[in-house]
Design a protein around this motif. Structure first.
Motif, PDB file in Angstrom:
ATOM      1  N   CYS A  67      -6.062  -1.651   1.534  1.00  0.00           N
ATOM      2  CA  CYS A  67      -6.731  -0.737   2.042  1.00  0.00           C
ATOM      3  C   CYS A  67      -6.803  -0.328   3.609  1.00  0.00           C
ATOM      4  O   CYS A  67      -6.937   0.743   3.884  1.00  0.00           O
ATOM      5  CB  CYS A  67      -8.312  -1.126   1.976  1.00  0.00           C
ATOM      6  SG  CYS A  67      -9.032  -1.610   0.439  1.00  0.00           S
ATOM      7  N   GLY A  68      -6.271  -1.355   4.386  1.00  0.00           N
ATOM      8  CA  GLY A  68      -6.045  -0.953   5.978  1.00  0.00           C
ATOM      9  C   GLY A  68      -5.016   0.072   5.916  1.00  0.00           C
ATOM     10  O   GLY A  68      -4.922   0.774   7.086  1.00  0.00           O
ATOM     11  N   LYS A  69      -4.020  -0.186   5.192  1.00  0.00           N
ATOM     12  CA  LYS A  69      -2.782   0.831   5.426  1.00  0.00           C
ATOM     13  C   LYS A  69      -2.763   2.299   4.863  1.00  0.00           C
ATOM     14  O   LYS A  69      -2.306   2.957   4.917  1.00  0.00           O
ATOM     15  CB  LYS A  69      -1.475   0.074   5.239  1.00  0.00           C
ATOM     16  CG  LYS A  69      -1.358  -1.028   6.489  1.00  0.00           C
ATOM     17  CD  LYS A  69       0.258  -1.740   6.135  1.00  0.00           C
ATOM     18  CE  LYS A  69       0.264  -2.878   7.147  1.00  0.00           C
ATOM     19  NZ  LYS A  69       1.556  -3.565   6.957  1.00  0.00           N
ATOM     20  N   ASN A  70      -3.435   1.964   3.389  1.00  0.00           N
ATOM     21  CA  ASN A  70      -3.586   3.193   2.575  1.00  0.00           C
ATOM     22  C   ASN A  70      -4.715   4.221   2.662  1.00  0.00           C
ATOM     23  O   ASN A  70      -4.488   5.118   2.241  1.00  0.00           O
ATOM     24  CB  ASN A  70      -3.429   2.785   0.896  1.00  0.00           C
ATOM     25  CG  ASN A  70      -2.130   2.086   0.602  1.00  0.00           C
ATOM     26  OD1 ASN A  70      -1.025   2.773   0.748  1.00  0.00           O
ATOM     27  ND2 ASN A  70      -1.980   0.689   0.170  1.00  0.00           N
ATOM     28  N   CYS A  71      -5.617   3.853   3.338  1.00  0.00           N
ATOM     29  CA  CYS A  71      -6.977   4.435   3.517  1.00  0.00           C
ATOM     30  C   CYS A  71      -6.923   4.632   5.195  1.00  0.00           C
ATOM     31  O   CYS A  71      -7.251   3.706   5.715  1.00  0.00           O
ATOM     32  CB  CYS A  71      -8.104   3.872   3.132  1.00  0.00           C
ATOM     33  SG  CYS A  71      -8.014   3.641   1.018  1.00  0.00           S
ATOM     34  N   VAL A 110       1.435 -10.413 -15.991  1.00  0.00           N
ATOM     35  CA  VAL A 110       2.321 -10.380 -14.632  1.00  0.00           C
ATOM     36  C   VAL A 110       1.869  -9.243 -13.975  1.00  0.00           C
ATOM     37  O   VAL A 110       1.832  -9.445 -12.710  1.00  0.00           O
ATOM     38  CB  VAL A 110       3.781 -10.667 -15.051  1.00  0.00           C
ATOM     39  CG1 VAL A 110       4.643 -10.428 -13.459  1.00  0.00           C
ATOM     40  CG2 VAL A 110       4.126 -12.075 -15.526  1.00  0.00           C
ATOM     41  N   VAL A 111       2.087  -8.130 -14.511  1.00  0.00           N
ATOM     42  CA  VAL A 111       1.797  -6.904 -13.984  1.00  0.00           C
ATOM     43  C   VAL A 111       0.408  -6.940 -13.270  1.00  0.00           C
ATOM     44  O   VAL A 111      -0.049  -6.468 -12.181  1.00  0.00           O
ATOM     45  CB  VAL A 111       2.061  -5.788 -14.768  1.00  0.00           C
ATOM     46  CG1 VAL A 111       1.446  -4.465 -14.131  1.00  0.00           C
ATOM     47  CG2 VAL A 111       3.548  -5.383 -15.191  1.00  0.00           C
ATOM     48  N   SER A 112      -0.738  -7.459 -14.291  1.00  0.00           N
ATOM     49  CA  SER A 112      -2.186  -7.262 -13.851  1.00  0.00           C
ATOM     50  C   SER A 112      -2.250  -8.291 -12.714  1.00  0.00           C
ATOM     51  O   SER A 112      -3.100  -7.934 -11.667  1.00  0.00           O
ATOM     52  CB  SER A 112      -3.076  -7.737 -15.051  1.00  0.00           C
ATOM     53  OG  SER A 112      -2.937  -6.974 -16.115  1.00  0.00           O
ATOM     54  N   GLU A 113      -1.542  -9.580 -12.811  1.00  0.00           N
ATOM     55  CA  GLU A 113      -1.570 -10.382 -11.706  1.00  0.00           C
ATOM     56  C   GLU A 113      -1.075  -9.698 -10.433  1.00  0.00           C
ATOM     57  O   GLU A 113      -1.754 -10.235  -9.305  1.00  0.00           O
ATOM     58  CB  GLU A 113      -1.029 -11.968 -12.016  1.00  0.00           C
ATOM     59  CG  GLU A 113      -1.345 -12.838 -10.988  1.00  0.00           C
ATOM     60  CD  GLU A 113      -0.444 -14.237 -11.434  1.00  0.00           C
ATOM     61  OE1 GLU A 113      -1.045 -15.209 -10.863  1.00  0.00           O
ATOM     62  OE2 GLU A 113       0.593 -14.084 -12.026  1.00  0.00           O
ATOM     63  N   LYS A 114       0.099  -9.181 -10.543  1.00  0.00           N
ATOM     64  CA  LYS A 114       0.523  -8.551  -9.242  1.00  0.00           C
ATOM     65  C   LYS A 114      -0.252  -7.412  -8.767  1.00  0.00           C
ATOM     66  O   LYS A 114      -0.328  -7.429  -7.564  1.00  0.00           O
ATOM     67  CB  LYS A 114       1.724  -8.032  -9.797  1.00  0.00           C
ATOM     68  CG  LYS A 114       2.936  -7.808  -8.634  1.00  0.00           C
ATOM     69  CD  LYS A 114       3.180  -8.999  -7.821  1.00  0.00           C
ATOM     70  CE  LYS A 114       4.065  -8.659  -6.437  1.00  0.00           C
ATOM     71  NZ  LYS A 114       4.385  -9.742  -5.585  1.00  0.00           N
ATOM     72  N   ALA A 115      -0.634  -6.670  -9.543  1.00  0.00           N
ATOM     73  CA  ALA A 115      -1.927  -5.467  -9.150  1.00  0.00           C
ATOM     74  C   ALA A 115      -2.970  -6.094  -8.420  1.00  0.00           C
ATOM     75  O   ALA A 115      -3.289  -5.620  -7.352  1.00  0.00           O
ATOM     76  CB  ALA A 115      -1.905  -4.865 -10.337  1.00  0.00           C
ATOM     77  N   LEU A 116      -3.311  -7.142  -8.973  1.00  0.00           N
ATOM     78  CA  LEU A 116      -4.580  -7.784  -8.534  1.00  0.00           C
ATOM     79  C   LEU A 116      -4.258  -8.380  -6.928  1.00  0.00           C
ATOM     80  O   LEU A 116      -5.058  -8.231  -5.990  1.00  0.00           O
ATOM     81  CB  LEU A 116      -5.040  -8.914  -9.112  1.00  0.00           C
ATOM     82  CG  LEU A 116      -6.017  -8.544 -10.563  1.00  0.00           C
ATOM     83  CD1 LEU A 116      -6.358  -9.743 -11.350  1.00  0.00           C
ATOM     84  CD2 LEU A 116      -7.309  -7.665 -10.004  1.00  0.00           C
ATOM     85  N   CYS A 162     -10.230 -10.185   3.149  1.00  0.00           N
ATOM     86  CA  CYS A 162     -11.383  -9.385   3.219  1.00  0.00           C
ATOM     87  C   CYS A 162     -12.093  -9.526   1.771  1.00  0.00           C
ATOM     88  O   CYS A 162     -13.575  -9.785   1.918  1.00  0.00           O
ATOM     89  CB  CYS A 162     -11.020  -7.759   2.927  1.00  0.00           C
ATOM     90  SG  CYS A 162      -9.899  -7.304   4.326  1.00  0.00           S
ATOM     91  N   VAL A 163     -11.587  -9.929   0.620  1.00  0.00           N
ATOM     92  CA  VAL A 163     -12.482 -10.045  -0.497  1.00  0.00           C
ATOM     93  C   VAL A 163     -13.140 -11.230  -0.386  1.00  0.00           C
ATOM     94  O   VAL A 163     -14.420 -11.644  -1.313  1.00  0.00           O
ATOM     95  CB  VAL A 163     -11.364 -10.084  -1.948  1.00  0.00           C
ATOM     96  CG1 VAL A 163     -10.880  -8.668  -2.025  1.00  0.00           C
ATOM     97  CG2 VAL A 163     -10.370 -10.961  -1.969  1.00  0.00           C
ATOM     98  N   GLU A 164     -12.890 -12.149   0.186  1.00  0.00           N
ATOM     99  CA  GLU A 164     -13.463 -13.401   0.303  1.00  0.00           C
ATOM    100  C   GLU A 164     -14.871 -13.309   0.945  1.00  0.00           C
ATOM    101  O   GLU A 164     -15.738 -14.136   0.620  1.00  0.00           O
ATOM    102  CB  GLU A 164     -12.751 -14.627   1.450  1.00  0.00           C
ATOM    103  CG  GLU A 164     -11.583 -14.956   0.626  1.00  0.00           C
ATOM    104  CD  GLU A 164     -11.748 -15.700  -0.378  1.00  0.00           C
ATOM    105  OE1 GLU A 164     -12.535 -16.434  -0.805  1.00  0.00           O
ATOM    106  OE2 GLU A 164     -10.635 -15.594  -1.355  1.00  0.00           O
ATOM    107  N   CYS A 165     -15.067 -12.315   1.733  1.00  0.00           N
ATOM    108  CA  CYS A 165     -16.430 -11.915   2.200  1.00  0.00           C
ATOM    109  C   CYS A 165     -17.072 -10.849   1.712  1.00  0.00           C
ATOM    110  O   CYS A 165     -18.243 -10.854   1.314  1.00  0.00           O
ATOM    111  CB  CYS A 165     -16.277 -11.578   4.042  1.00  0.00           C
ATOM    112  SG  CYS A 165     -15.649 -12.913   4.903  1.00  0.00           S
ATOM    113  N   ILE A 207      -1.786  -7.372  -5.048  1.00  0.00           N
ATOM    114  CA  ILE A 207      -1.534  -6.388  -3.942  1.00  0.00           C
ATOM    115  C   ILE A 207      -3.023  -5.526  -3.798  1.00  0.00           C
ATOM    116  O   ILE A 207      -2.985  -5.173  -2.582  1.00  0.00           O
ATOM    117  CB  ILE A 207      -0.725  -5.122  -4.809  1.00  0.00           C
ATOM    118  CG1 ILE A 207       0.571  -5.504  -5.138  1.00  0.00           C
ATOM    119  CG2 ILE A 207      -0.646  -3.911  -3.988  1.00  0.00           C
ATOM    120  CD1 ILE A 207       1.679  -4.874  -5.859  1.00  0.00           C
ATOM    121  N   THR A 208      -3.852  -5.325  -4.660  1.00  0.00           N
ATOM    122  CA  THR A 208      -4.984  -4.530  -4.303  1.00  0.00           C
ATOM    123  C   THR A 208      -6.039  -5.137  -3.640  1.00  0.00           C
ATOM    124  O   THR A 208      -6.937  -4.709  -2.948  1.00  0.00           O
ATOM    125  CB  THR A 208      -5.738  -3.944  -5.491  1.00  0.00           C
ATOM    126  OG1 THR A 208      -5.881  -5.095  -6.487  1.00  0.00           O
ATOM    127  CG2 THR A 208      -4.741  -2.841  -6.236  1.00  0.00           C
TER     128      THR A 208
END
Length: 362
Positions: free
Chosen positions: A46-50, A31-37, A70-73, A39-40
């Protein structure tokens, strides 16, 4: 051996608790891994943290692709491509967060054609697209080299955001000069940069015209000039006149010389620029393989043709007296047309038609 025996004895005694704990542990990790994926891989991560990514994020958010993550492209299709993209992204995020000084990593993204074709494959085989007044065929550009260069989707559809004012998109004023009715159909991420088109079409062309000819991109403008004339491009083109007969400054900046020193903005080693003069190698490596946009090396190319001075009088010098503008200055300033005073005979061939004062048109 005694230790192994103790472990087996412990596992045999507490089978149920161990099984429950294992299930809970693995479930939690999953669950944590799926949630982390989740979120990231969210664009806002990326847009708000960097802060260096914020302009790109804002551009994507206001573009026609804002419903595509973004990851789709930016991740290659497939499980392996996804894993590679995730690893690279986490490495970049780590480098950004752990760098004390201002992050100096060069921002660069390579979007593969197969990512684009996942959604837009039909566009390649469809008929020509009439976009912003331009007749364009994806098939002729993407499936075969143009001028010895194998172009890709991002050769024209740029990821440019920062510096958009320098390398204008299809919505820039240069198109509006001849096509005043165009509408901003796409802004921001993955726009078509006119400079990329002009770099290819106008480069190394004698006579200051397009390599494929003006009609290959657009026909004669349909709009009638509004300076009290009925000028019709079509009638003149049908008579065999070329665009350069009336227009000058067809392109600017197309034949610039790319200085060797510019290579060092990306390459620190002299060995990397040994083949600076090898056209085929250079364009295959940069444009086809690594998706480097034309404007990264070439200067901004503009296509804003102007009309030659005293153009009409070149062919129509006998139609007006030499001092007509001086003697009619008052009428011109208040907006009158020829037909307000003159019988609209030959005047109507060039000028706005109408009915003379107190007289009917014959």
């Amino acid at each position: 051996m005694a230790l192994i025996g103790m472990i087996k004895n412990f596992a045999s005694t507490y089978k149920l608790p161990i099984a429950v704990i294992s299930i809970v542990l693995f479930s939690t990790v999953f669950v944590v891994s799926e949630k982390a994926l989740d979120i990231t891989e969210n664009p806002s991560f990326c847009g708000k943290n960097c802060h260096i990514m914020r302009p790109y994020y804002d551009s994507w958010r206001t573009s026609s692709h804002n419903d595509v993550a973004c990851v789709e492209c930016h991740y290659e299709p497939g499980l392996i491509g996804h894993a590679k993209g995730k690893i690279n992204g986490l490495i970049q995020f780590y480098n950004y967060q752990t760098t004390v000084e201002e992050y100096s990593g060069r921002l660069y993204a390579k979007v593969m054609d197969k990512n684009c074709l996942t959604c837009h494959e039909k566009r390649i085989y469809s008929s020509d697209i009439g976009y912003m007044g331009v007749n364009f065929s994806h098939k002729n550009h993407l499936l075969q080299p143009k001028r010895g260069v194998g172009v890709t989707c991002t050769s024209c559809h740029s990821m440019l955001v920062i510096g958009m004012k320098e390398h204008q998109s299809v919505t820039d004023p240069s198109c509006n000069q001849c096509h005043p009715n165009i509408v901003n159909q796409d802004v921001g991420h993955i726009v078509v940069t006119t400079s990329s088109c002009f770099t290819c079409h106008f480069r190394d062309v004698s006579g200051n015209t397009s390599i494929s000819g003006c009609p290959s991109c657009h026909g004669p403008p349909k709009e009638t000039h509004k300076n009290y004339t009925n000028f019709n491009h079509t009638s003149h083109v049908n008579k065999g006149y070329e665009c350069v007969t009336c227009h000058t400054n067809i392109s600017t900046g197309a034949n610039d010389i790319v200085l060797k020193n510019k290579c060092y903005s990306c390459h620190s080693s002299r060995d990397r620029v040994e083949r600076y003069d090898d056209f085929s190698f250079l364009h295959k490596k940069h444009v086809t393989t690594n998706k480097i946009a034309c404007y990264e090396c070439h200067s901004n190319v503009k296509h804003i043709p102007t009309i030659k001075e005293n153009l009409c009088t070149t062919c129509h010098s006998q139609e007006h007296p030499g001092d007509w503008l001086t003697t009619h200055k008052k009428e011109v300033l208040i907006g009158k047309v020829c037909s307000n005073c003159h019988q609209p005979r030959f005047c109507s061939d060039c000028h706005a038609t109408g009915v003379a004062s107190g007289k009917k048109e014959k």
